[in-house]
Enzyme design. Structure first.
Site, PDB file in Angstrom:
ATOM      1  N   ALA A 279      72.464  12.350  25.164  1.00 19.93           N
ATOM      2  CA  ALA A 279      72.359  13.773  24.868  1.00 19.93           C
ATOM      3  C   ALA A 279      71.141  14.413  25.506  1.00 19.93           C
ATOM      4  O   ALA A 279      71.182  15.570  25.935  1.00 19.93           O
ATOM      5  CB  ALA A 279      72.326  13.986  23.355  1.00 19.93           C
ATOM      6  N   GLU A 283      72.810  15.455  32.520  1.00 13.12           N
ATOM      7  CA  GLU A 283      73.505  14.791  33.635  1.00 13.12           C
ATOM      8  C   GLU A 283      73.983  15.780  34.698  1.00 13.12           C
ATOM      9  O   GLU A 283      74.037  15.441  35.882  1.00 13.12           O
ATOM     10  CB  GLU A 283      74.702  13.984  33.116  1.00 13.12           C
ATOM     11  CG  GLU A 283      74.349  12.748  32.321  1.00 13.12           C
ATOM     12  CD  GLU A 283      74.080  13.049  30.853  1.00 13.12           C
ATOM     13  OE1 GLU A 283      73.717  12.127  30.117  1.00 13.12           O
ATOM     14  OE2 GLU A 283      74.226  14.235  30.450  1.00 13.12           O
ATOM     15  N   ASP A 325      51.449  31.006  63.189  1.00 13.00           N
ATOM     16  CA  ASP A 325      51.008  31.057  64.574  1.00 13.00           C
ATOM     17  C   ASP A 325      51.058  32.513  65.029  1.00 13.00           C
ATOM     18  O   ASP A 325      51.796  33.319  64.451  1.00 13.00           O
ATOM     19  CB  ASP A 325      51.925  30.187  65.440  1.00 13.00           C
ATOM     20  CG  ASP A 325      51.446  30.083  66.871  1.00 13.00           C
ATOM     21  OD1 ASP A 325      50.221  30.061  67.071  1.00 13.00           O
ATOM     22  OD2 ASP A 325      52.291  30.021  67.775  1.00 13.00           O
ATOM     23  N   GLU A 716      71.772  19.290  20.511  1.00 14.85           N
ATOM     24  CA  GLU A 716      72.631  18.114  20.369  1.00 14.85           C
ATOM     25  C   GLU A 716      71.829  16.911  19.869  1.00 14.85           C
ATOM     26  O   GLU A 716      72.272  16.170  18.969  1.00 14.85           O
ATOM     27  CB  GLU A 716      73.253  17.763  21.728  1.00 14.85           C
ATOM     28  CG  GLU A 716      74.171  18.818  22.301  1.00 14.85           C
ATOM     29  CD  GLU A 716      74.492  18.542  23.766  1.00 14.85           C
ATOM     30  OE1 GLU A 716      74.244  17.395  24.203  1.00 14.85           O
ATOM     31  OE2 GLU A 716      74.976  19.442  24.463  1.00 14.85           O
ATOM     32  N   THR A 745      80.931  21.842  29.679  1.00 14.57           N
ATOM     33  CA  THR A 745      80.563  22.950  28.806  1.00 14.57           C
ATOM     34  C   THR A 745      79.240  23.578  29.234  1.00 14.57           C
ATOM     35  O   THR A 745      79.082  24.799  29.190  1.00 14.57           O
ATOM     36  CB  THR A 745      80.466  22.462  27.353  1.00 14.57           C
ATOM     37  OG1 THR A 745      81.677  21.777  27.016  1.00 14.57           O
ATOM     38  CG2 THR A 745      80.280  23.623  26.402  1.00 14.57           C
TER      39      THR A 745
END
Length: 909
Positions: A279, A283, A325, A716, A745
């Site tokens: 959780a 990921e 430059d 979560e 989700t």
């Protein structure tokens, strides 16, 4: 060394080497080519992807989850799903880092394939790779120099060294001078350098260095060692990963210990721990960030900036210093006549033509003593004609209708200036034929030509007839040389004697122009001068022409925007300090009296002293490539996020070292483009500012979806961890369900948030502080606060559902997913939703609707329900989930209103 001493030191001579000696030297020195750095292998890059602490933790979770599934004799779908995600993330990282380094290949390809070499006392055409120190080579206009060499003989030889030194002006070469050891490359007029081009004349030289021993090879060596600095985003993501892993492990340990003390089964605690570990890891974040950067890349292409490395998109938004430059980047890389001084007039040259500036002044005088104001009729035309006739450049129209200058840029500017007065160089030369000349040389500091003027048309402004000799001598060169040869000059009355006071007055005019960063040429003529055999003297001074490589017209506004955005522009050039200061002042980069640090002065500073200097100095002149690299490193050591712009080979090491290297697409060399992170397609400095704006928008959107994703993940995590502590047996969310939330989700709305348009104040704010954590400026507090509120809402539902006998794990899963949709809508802006245009980001509305529909499919499509372990909910149960999920959106909007009220109150105070 003198040329003879150089040959002796190399054990060579005008007849070159023997084939046997050359073969022995080739075995000793190696081929004349640039060696590539090895770099990381493909497998090493792939292996390094698994050094990410989040991926390592997920691998450990997959291993434990697989072992638990096998122990329970069930299919290890959670472990397989985790491994697939780990592999996809690793492949994604590999794809970003596996770009082959082509900069040195581009360097290697710059060597001329064939060269004229004197071997065994005979001229031969050999491959440039066979050259060795001591070889004698012959070069002429159009040849590319194959190795570093000391000149032995020259005939009007000039080399274009812009690719190496960054300066557009052709450099005239001599074989006789003996120079100091520390003479900069730009001023080594007795040498030729590999990779540069001969644009005029011819010469014979002895090779002094080949391969990696050349100036080009030293730059290649710096490219091998220049560290491609990690971007701020990469550093922040590493910090994020470590913070998340440490937080997750600490929280897991607390939950396991407390759960064990409360009598929870160890297997249940192990399953809870695995779910908590999954959780906390976002990921989907790497994929979302990659797609976000790719979207930013596409937007930048539409604004003429091509991104070669994705992390550079965000890095641009964090830039605090732009090292630029001068030639070709801040300026147009071409010479343009800016001003004429003829008679007693100063005349400005513009795109529209000529505009009188008024009478000349010096030391309070309006004109030289004894002079009449203005100039004789035709004197200005004669000066412009002299500029064309005493040069070799041509002004031609291409097939596409555009004009181009062929030849030396300085002489090309004279042709363009004449064209603005209606004088066509081809037609003028066809009427007035050149019969003799003395080529320009560094020791003479002038060029002279003899023109056939049979009708005396050119000599009318001089008040002389064509009787007698019809030849007219015209000379151009340095003011010091030409004025010293003049005995007369043209004023309002015609040709009059030039007194010592007036001669000094003209020298003062030349110095005034030079102090403004202009290159000044003096022009003179002599009627009836028969031939070059007679000494040049008694000339008539026609006037002065002052040239400049002008600043790009859009650069001034771009520099001002940079300053307003908290970005400090710095000029680093190999040009003269007066020119550098004048250009810097004209574009607002510095004021007229600003400090200019020379390369020789920089060389005397140690790293600590240099860090003190770079904190205040904005102009660096006569700087060598390795010194550019030191400046960039010193700025980075001071905590700056550095962008380096450039177009020449000499810029490549600094481009690679900088956090973000920016190369010019049109005038840039292949080497600079390959070393850079971004290429400007239109060579427009203003495009850098556009890219910075896009970079800031990308970073703002990254922070936007990071707070959305991590706020949800914290909710979560706390929800999962609370279950055993509240005496619930079972896991509220399985690893597979968590992966669904984190990838789908969270992922789809996060991608839509990446398309959120920027606000009007984006370029009014200062860049993110160097080294700033991604949690800075209240983001960390927001994530924790929203995560706690999110968890409290869901835990309340969980307890209610469990006590009511409802399928509480599925209701927790559904409420979390639906609540995240409200969170995504609220995360769009710090303003309340009612104040944000509803359809300014339609993709977010589509993502929210699609994700909600997919979540319902997981509940009511039996195969999906079985795979994800969900139970179909009744209408009442689903409405309860929707109601609890809306509580989060309501809290978020009330918090915004409260914050907005506080800000308004503070503003009123």
């Amino acid at each position: 060394m003198a040329s003879e001493a150089c040959c002796q030191a190399l054990h060579s001579g005008i007849d070159g080497l023997s084939s046997t000696d050359a073969k022995l030297r080739l075995a000793s020195h190696g081929p004349n080519r640039l060696e590539l750095g090895e770099g990381r292998s493909t497998w090493r890059i792939l292996w390094d992807q698994f050094s990410n602490v989040m991926l390592l933790m997920l691998l450990a979770v997959a291993a434990v989850s697989g072992a638990v599934a096998l122990h329970q004799r069930s299919f290890p779908k959670d472990a397989i799903a985790i491994l697939v995600i780990v592999l996809l993330n690793a492949l994604l990282g590999y794809a970003q880092e596996s770009k082959a380094q082509q900069a040195l290949l581009a360097l290697r390809n710059m060597a001329a394939p064939l060269v004229q070499v004197r071997r065994d006392a005979d001229w031969q055409q050999l491959s440039s790779e066979t050259l060795v120190p001591g070889d004698v080579i012959r070069l002429e206009a159009g040849d590319r120099v194959p190795a570093d060499a000391r000149l032995l003989e020259v005939a009007d030889l000039a080399a274009q060294e812009a690719a190496l030194t960054g300066e557009a002006e052709a450099v005239f070469k001599r074989s006789d001078p003996v120079l100091a050891v520390d003479t900069p490359v730009l001023e080594r007029h007795n040498c030729l350098f590999q990779g540069t081009d001969v644009v005029r004349g011819r010469g014979v030289a002895v090779v002094t260095a080949t391969g990696m021993g050349t100036q080009l090879g030293q730059i290649a060596g710096m490219l091998n060692t220049a560290g491609g600095e990690r971007t701020p985003l990469q550093a922040r993501l590493d910090g994020l990963a470590k913070a998340l892993v440490m937080s997750a492990l600490s929280l897991v340990a607390v939950v396991v210990v407390l759960g064990w003390l409360l009598g929870q089964p160890l297997l249940n605690l192990l399953e809870v721990s695995l779910s908590m570990a999954v959780a906390i890891v976002p990921e989907g974040l790497p994929a979302v960030i990659t797609v976000t950067l790719a979207i930013g890349t596409q937007r930048m292409v539409r604004r003429a900036a091509l991104i070669r490395r994705l992390p550079a998109v965000e890095a641009l938004g964090s830039v605090t210093v732009i090292c630029s430059d001068k030639t070709g980047t801040l300026t147009q890389n071409r010479q343009v006549v800016q001003e004429l001084r003829v008679g007693c007039e100063a005349v400005a040259v513009s795109g529209q033509g000529y505009e009188p500036l008024g009478r000349l002044t010096s030391r309070g005088l309006t004109a030289p003593v004894g002079a009449e104001s203005g100039c004789a009729p035709g004197a200005r035309t004669l000066l412009l004609q002299a500029g064309v006739l005493c040069s070799d450049a041509e002004h031609k129209q291409r097939g596409d209708g555009h004009w181009e200058v062929l030849g030396d840029p300085t002489e090309g500017a004279l042709s363009v200036a004449a064209l603005k007065a209606g004088i066509d160089d081809f037609e003028l030369r066809s009427h007035f034929r050149r019969v003799a000349e003395i080529p320009f040389s560094s020791d003479r500091q002038l060029m002279a030509v003899w023109i056939d003027d049979p009708q005396g048309a050119l000599q009318q402004p001089l008040g002389v007839s064509a009787a007698g000799s019809t030849r007219l001598l015209i000379s151009k060169g340095s003011p010091e040389t030409v004025i010293s040869l003049c005995e007369r000059w043209i004023d309002g009355r015609g040709v009059i004697p030039l007194s010592a006071t007036q001669r000094q007055w003209w020298m003062d005019q030349a110095q005034q122009l030079a102090a403004g960063g202009l290159r000044v040429l003096a022009f003179a003529c002599a009627p009836h001068h028969p031939s070059p055999s007679q000494e040049l003297q008694g000339l008539v001074l026609l006037g002065l022409m002052a040239q400049l490589d002008p600043a790009r017209p859009e650069v001034g506004a771009a520099v001002a925007t940079c300053r307003k955005a908290g970005i400090r522009p710095i000029m680093i050039t190999g040009d003269h300090p007066l020119t550098a200061r004048a250009i810097a002042a004209s574009i607002g980069l510095a004021c007229a009296g600003s400090e200019v640090l020379l390369g020789r002065e920089l060389e005397q500073l140690d790293d600590q002293e240099l860090r003190q200097v770079v904190a205040r100095c904005n102009i660096y002149a006569r700087v060598a490539p390795e010194q550019k690299l030191r400046i960039v490193k010193a700025l980075q050591a001071s905590g700056e996020v550095v962008a380096m712009t450039g177009d020449g080979i000499n810029d490549a090491p600094a481009l690679k070292q900088a956090h973000i290297g920016v190369a010019m697409g049109r005038t840039g060399t292949d080497v600079s483009k390959e070393a850079a992170d971004m290429v400007l397609l239109d060579d427009n400095f203003a495009s850098i500012v556009n890219a910075v704006e896009e970079g800031r928008l990308v970073y703002a959107n990254i922070r936007r979806f990071v707070k959305y994703i991590l706020g949800s993940n914290v909710g979560e995590l706390l929800t999962i961890g609370s279950a055993p502590l509240l005496g619930l047996v079972g896991v509220p969310l399985t690893p597979l369900q968590i992966l669904w939330m984190n990838l789908v989700t969270d992922g789809l709305p996060a991608l839509a948030l990446a398309l959120e348009p920027g606000d009007a104040q984006l370029m009014q704010r200062r860049p993110a502080q160097p080294g700033e954590s991604i949690f800075a400026r209240g983001l960390g507090r927001y994530i924790l606060r929203i995560g706690v509120v999110f968890a409290l809402i869901v835990i309340s539902l969980m307890l209610l559902a469990e006590r009511s006998g409802w399928p509480w794990p599925t209701m927790v899963f559904t409420t979390l997913c639906l609540a995240q949709m409200g969170h995504a809508l609220s995360a769009r802006s710090e303003q309340p939703l009612l104040q944000v245009p509803a359809f300014s980001n339609p993709w977010l509305l589509v993502a929210v609707a699609l994700t909600s529909a997919l979540q319902l499919l997981l509940l009511y499509v039996p195969p999906l329900a079985r795979f994800f372990g969900t139970t179909p909910l009744s209408g009442q149960e689903l409405l309860i989930c929707v109601g609890f999920s809306l509580l989060l959106l309501l809290y978020l909007e009330l918090e915004k209103l409260y914050g907005l009220g506080r800000r308004r109150s503070a503003a009123d105070c």
